[in-house]
Design a protein around this motif. Structure first.
Motif, short mmCIF file in Angstrom:
data_model
loop_
_atom_site.label_atom_id
_atom_site.label_comp_id
_atom_site.label_asym_id
_atom_site.label_seq_id
_atom_site.Cartn_x
_atom_site.Cartn_y
_atom_site.Cartn_z
N THR A 193 12.09 -4.20 2.37
CA THR A 193 13.37 -4.66 2.92
C THR A 193 13.83 -5.89 2.16
OG1 THR A 193 12.36 -6.16 4.53
CG2 THR A 193 12.62 -3.86 5.18
N HIS A 194 15.03 -6.35 2.49
CA HIS A 194 15.60 -7.48 1.76
C HIS A 194 15.67 -8.75 2.61
CE1 HIS A 194 17.93 -4.53 -1.04
NE2 HIS A 194 16.64 -4.32 -1.01
N GLN A 195 15.16 -8.71 3.81
CA GLN A 195 15.33 -9.88 4.67
C GLN A 195 14.29 -10.96 4.39
OE1 GLN A 195 15.24 -6.91 7.06
NE2 GLN A 195 17.44 -6.63 6.99
N HIS A 196 14.77 -12.21 4.36
CA HIS A 196 13.92 -13.40 4.34
C HIS A 196 12.96 -13.41 3.16
CE1 HIS A 196 15.56 -13.88 8.32
NE2 HIS A 196 14.95 -12.78 8.76
N GLN A 197 13.38 -12.89 2.04
CA GLN A 197 12.53 -12.92 0.86
C GLN A 197 13.36 -13.39 -0.32
OE1 GLN A 197 9.72 -9.83 0.21
NE2 GLN A 197 9.83 -9.07 2.31
N ASP A 198 12.65 -14.01 -1.28
CA ASP A 198 13.32 -14.59 -2.44
C ASP A 198 13.67 -13.52 -3.46
OD1 ASP A 198 13.24 -17.28 -1.54
OD2 ASP A 198 11.10 -17.35 -2.05
N THR A 199 14.45 -13.92 -4.46
CA THR A 199 14.80 -13.01 -5.55
C THR A 199 13.52 -12.47 -6.18
OG1 THR A 199 16.80 -14.27 -6.02
CG2 THR A 199 15.95 -12.87 -7.78
N PRO A 200 13.40 -11.15 -6.29
CA PRO A 200 12.17 -10.58 -6.85
C PRO A 200 11.94 -10.99 -8.31
CG PRO A 200 13.47 -8.91 -5.71
CD PRO A 200 14.33 -10.12 -5.83
N PHE A 201 10.70 -11.29 -8.60
CA PHE A 201 10.28 -11.66 -9.96
C PHE A 201 11.15 -12.78 -10.51
CE2 PHE A 201 9.04 -7.17 -9.42
CZ PHE A 201 7.68 -7.27 -9.66
N TYR A 227 17.13 -1.60 -8.10
CA TYR A 227 17.06 -2.49 -6.94
C TYR A 227 18.49 -2.77 -6.47
CZ TYR A 227 16.13 -6.69 -4.18
OH TYR A 227 16.06 -7.62 -3.18
N GLU A 228 18.76 -2.44 -5.24
CA GLU A 228 20.11 -2.60 -4.70
C GLU A 228 20.35 -4.04 -4.28
OE1 GLU A 228 22.31 -0.28 -4.77
OE2 GLU A 228 20.94 1.27 -5.50
N LEU A 271 20.14 -7.93 -16.93
CA LEU A 271 19.05 -8.86 -17.25
C LEU A 271 19.66 -10.05 -18.00
CD1 LEU A 271 16.35 -6.27 -18.41
CD2 LEU A 271 16.45 -7.47 -16.22
N PRO A 272 20.06 -11.08 -17.27
CA PRO A 272 20.85 -12.16 -17.87
C PRO A 272 20.11 -12.99 -18.91
CG PRO A 272 20.20 -12.72 -15.63
CD PRO A 272 19.84 -11.28 -15.82
N SER A 273 18.76 -12.99 -18.89
CA SER A 273 18.00 -13.83 -19.82
C SER A 273 17.30 -13.03 -20.90
CB SER A 273 16.97 -14.65 -19.03
OG SER A 273 17.58 -15.46 -18.06
N LEU A 274 17.49 -11.71 -20.94
CA LEU A 274 16.74 -10.87 -21.86
C LEU A 274 17.08 -11.19 -23.31
CD1 LEU A 274 14.69 -8.49 -21.68
CD2 LEU A 274 16.61 -6.97 -22.15
N LYS A 275 16.03 -11.36 -24.12
CA LYS A 275 16.20 -11.63 -25.55
C LYS A 275 15.62 -10.52 -26.43
CE LYS A 275 16.11 -16.66 -24.96
NZ LYS A 275 15.40 -17.92 -25.28
N SER A 276 14.62 -9.80 -25.91
CA SER A 276 13.97 -8.77 -26.72
C SER A 276 13.71 -7.52 -25.89
CB SER A 276 12.65 -9.31 -27.30
OG SER A 276 11.98 -8.31 -28.04
N LEU A 277 14.13 -6.36 -26.40
CA LEU A 277 13.91 -5.09 -25.73
C LEU A 277 13.22 -4.14 -26.70
CD1 LEU A 277 14.39 -3.08 -23.36
CD2 LEU A 277 16.59 -2.53 -24.44
N LEU A 278 12.07 -3.61 -26.28
CA LEU A 278 11.32 -2.66 -27.10
C LEU A 278 11.00 -1.43 -26.27
CD1 LEU A 278 9.69 -1.77 -29.57
CD2 LEU A 278 7.76 -3.08 -28.70
N ASP A 336 21.70 -12.01 -7.21
CA ASP A 336 20.54 -11.63 -6.42
C ASP A 336 19.66 -10.60 -7.12
OD1 ASP A 336 21.39 -13.23 -4.28
OD2 ASP A 336 22.71 -11.64 -3.54
N ALA A 337 20.03 -10.21 -8.33
CA ALA A 337 19.30 -9.17 -9.04
C ALA A 337 17.91 -9.67 -9.43
CB ALA A 337 20.07 -8.75 -10.29
N PRO A 338 16.93 -8.76 -9.49
CA PRO A 338 15.57 -9.17 -9.90
C PRO A 338 15.54 -9.53 -11.38
CG PRO A 338 15.70 -6.79 -9.64
CD PRO A 338 17.01 -7.33 -9.17
N PHE A 339 14.46 -10.16 -11.77
CA PHE A 339 14.20 -10.53 -13.16
C PHE A 339 15.25 -11.48 -13.74
CE2 PHE A 339 12.97 -5.97 -12.66
CZ PHE A 339 11.60 -6.14 -12.58
N PRO A 340 15.65 -12.53 -13.04
CA PRO A 340 16.69 -13.40 -13.59
C PRO A 340 16.25 -14.19 -14.82
CG PRO A 340 15.77 -14.35 -11.59
CD PRO A 340 15.22 -12.97 -11.69
#
Length: 645
Positions: free
Chosen positions: A294-302, A322-323, A354-361, A329-333
């Motif tokens: 669920t999404h209640q009372h938990q921080d942004t994932p990862f 992830y909805e 993925l706002p901070s992504l620099k490398s994708l393999l 609120d998206a994961p992996f910020p």
């Protein structure tokens, strides 16, 4: 050395000589004679010496505090070592042939530091619990008997640093595991728990395995955790628990009985996560991000994760999105690197933003058919294999792009019609059959390295203006339509490789006045090269029958334009294994020119005449491996090699 030591009976320290001066192992040392002269030693190092045994006389060095045998060839240690009751540090790291420690090591009651990493030890000596002053123990191998079992760790309360616990399949029940008192070892910052790899036919009591792992719970301040080849089908609750506030690195590998990956998204400080060889997992869903889904009372994932790698997930098919209501609120910020290797059934989806992504393999994920993530500051994309992934847009920050496959290359050129990449330095496209062309009939202005591989219908851009950035260009089995190629103005082009352009009859490079090296290979119809600049130093012609014949007979239509080149190589025979080229530890041979116009490779790398041929080796290797990504690729930005497999 022995003669020098004969008059040094009062010496207290004999430390190591730099190993690199001796090619890895130092020879010419007689330990027996040496130790007989140095009875008062406190510090002794034979690290990297080529010795396979220690003499029994080592036990006479009763003042010894420090003994380093790292990276030697010793198989066993003499029992007399147990007489060294003042010994505080024993270094045995990388003794890869060492199979056994002295049986009465419990006598070394002052031992504080024991390093046995990367050895071949089969078991631990009995009664290790008596070494109560141990502050560093690199590894412990859980034995089958009480006297060398996991319970012996219970009294070792002062262990610091990193610790690896091996052969946990020998722990019979949770009671034995509890006796290790792992949660009380509060000075450990890294813990590696490993089971011996098991066959699928082996029957495991999943609940019992879970109970054992539960009792191996580390203290809450642990920073790094690795769990490998765990035999249960579920982790106990503590794995992934948010109360591990300081955990920054987590590796879960070889957990072959798992159907679901554990919930890890709420580890607040986790920066590096590796999940590998979960062979039964088909779906990664909401529970991966949130403990209860669920999404209640938990921080942004990862929220702190910077590096994420999945590899060898043979059954993984779906990565559920992830909805969330908005991108904030998206994961992996904070995610900077995402790597997915050998997941042949994965269809999608990848994270959308993925706002901070620099490398994708992405490597060998043949079924992947989704869009790549939106990543506004992405620097590098390496995608190898025949997957069907697509690009939505092209980040302006992108500097390196290496992609394979029709859908991906098509989507790249479509994206380039909307967004001109202004930072792109290195572009490698391959395996595309579509008829495509560069937008505006021009290369991206910042491009320095261009490699076109197996793209027969790509139209090479005929620049209307000079392109000053390009320094290296490779065309392999591509651009088939033109029979005559007049390259546009590349004033700073240094290296040009044309290989397997079967329809090419004429090549003109007159507008590339900085060109230094030109390689033309497997172009059977090529008859002439026009406008070779005065800057050209080396010309390589390989399996170009018509052109080669013209050069051999010094054809007046060809020879005048190339006779000024200092080094011309024709009909090159390269007798150099790829293993030697890829393994830098094996010295590649030098080239020597023979009368028949054949270059043979047979001298060591240190030969003084190698320098003129260093560039040849690099260019020849590029030609040999022009289908690059299947073996390796050069990252010019990082000056490193990428080896997908």
């Amino acid at each position: 050395m022995l003669e020098a030591c004969e008059s040094l009976s009062h010496v207290r320290t004999l430390f190591q000589i730099n190993a690199y001066l001796y090619g890895g192992h130092k020879e010419g040392i007689d330990p027996c004679g040496l130790l007989a002269q140095l009875k008062r030693l406190r510090v002794l190092s034979f690290a990297s010496f080529k010795i396979d045994r220690l003499p029994d006389s080592i036990g006479e060095l009763i003042h010894l505090r420090y003994l380093n045998l790292s990276n030697t060839l010793v198989v066993t240690l003499p029992e007399s070592l147990n007489n060294l009751y003042n010994l505080q540090t024993l270094m045995l790291a990388k003794c890869k042939k060492l199979k056994k420690l002295p049986s009465n090591m419990q006598n070394l009651v002052n031992l504080c530091h024991l390093d046995i990493v990367s050895t071949d030890l089969e078991e631990m000596p009995k009664k290790m619990s008596k070494l109560k002053d141990l502050q560093f123990l690199s590894d412990y191998i859980a034995g089958k008997h009480e006297e060398n079992g996991i319970g012996e760790l219970g009294e070792l309360a002062h262990l610091h640093g990193s610790f690896r616990l091996k052969k946990l399949e020998n722990v019979k029940n949770s009671g034995e595991a509890s006796n290790a008192r792992m949660d009380e070892k509060i000075h450990l910052n890294a813990l590696d728990l490993s089971w011996t790899s098991f066959e699928e036919s082996e029957v495991c009591d999943s609940e019992s395995e879970k109970d054992v792992l539960d009792k191996l719970r580390p203290h809450k301040d642990l920073k790094k955790l690795s769990i490998r080849c765990y035999r249960g089908s579920m982790f106990p609750d503590w794995v992934g628990q948010s109360s591990y506030h300081y955990m920054t690195e987590l590796e879960l590998r070889g957990c072959r009985n798992f159907w679901v990956v554990p919930s890890l998204g709420q580890l607040p400080s986790l920066e590096r996560l590796i999940i590998a060889e979960f062979e039964k997992v088909k779906k990664i869903g909401g529970s991966f991000y949130k403990g209860d889904g669920t999404h209640q009372h938990q921080d942004t994932p990862f929220r702190s994760l910077k590096y994420l790698q999945f590899y060898r997930m043979g059954c993984w098919e779906e990565w559920e999105s992830y909805e969330c209501d908005d991108d904030d609120d998206a994961p992996f910020p904070q995610l900077e690197t995402l790597e997915i290797w050998d997941c042949p059934k994965l269809r999608g989806d990848l994270p959308t933003f993925l706002p901070s992504l620099k490398s994708l393999l992405i490597f060998r994920c043949e079924e992947l058919g989704c869009y790549l993530p939106r990543a506004p500051i992405l620097l590098r994309i390496n995608i190898f294999g025949k997957q069907k992934a697509r690009m939505r847009d092209l980040p302006l920050s992108l500097q390196l792009l290496r992609i394979e496959g029709k859908q991906l290359v098509d989507s790249l050129f479509e994206a380039m019609t909307h967004t001109q990449p202004t930072s792109l330095i290195d572009l490698h496209i391959s395996e595309c059959s579509s008829a495509i062309s560069f937008p505006g009939d021009a290369l991206p202005p910042s491009l320095k390295y261009l490699h076109i591989d197996d793209c027969k219908n790509v139209e090479f851009p005929m620049q209307h203006q000079q392109h000053h950035s390009l320094t290296s260009l490779t065309i392999f089995n591509s651009c088939d339509s033109p029979t005559s190629f007049a390259f546009p103005a590349f004033p700073n082009l240094l290296i040009l490789i044309i290989r397997r352009c079967e329809n090419l009859t004429s090549l003109e490079v007159s507008q590339s006045q900085s060109l230094q090296q030109l390689m033309v290979a497997e172009c059977p119809k090529l008859e002439n090269i026009i406008g070779l600049p005065a800057s050209l130093i080396r010309l390589f012609i390989i399996k170009c029958g018509l052109l080669g014949e013209g050069i051999e007979r010094k054809d007046p239509h060809i020879w005048p334009s190339i006779s000024h080149i200092p080094q011309i190589y024709e009909h090159i025979l390269i007798l150099l294994g790829l293993v030697n080229l890829l393994n830098l530890g094996a010295a590649p041979p030098i080239l020597q020119q023979l009368q028949a116009g054949v270059l043979l490779l047979h001298c060591p790398l240190t030969h003084p005449n190698l320098r003129p041929f260093i560039t040849f080796l690099g260019v020849a290797l590029a030609c040999l491996l022009a289908r690059g990504p299947r073996w390796f690729a050069r990252d010019e930005l990082e000056q490193t090699w990428i080896k997908p497999n």
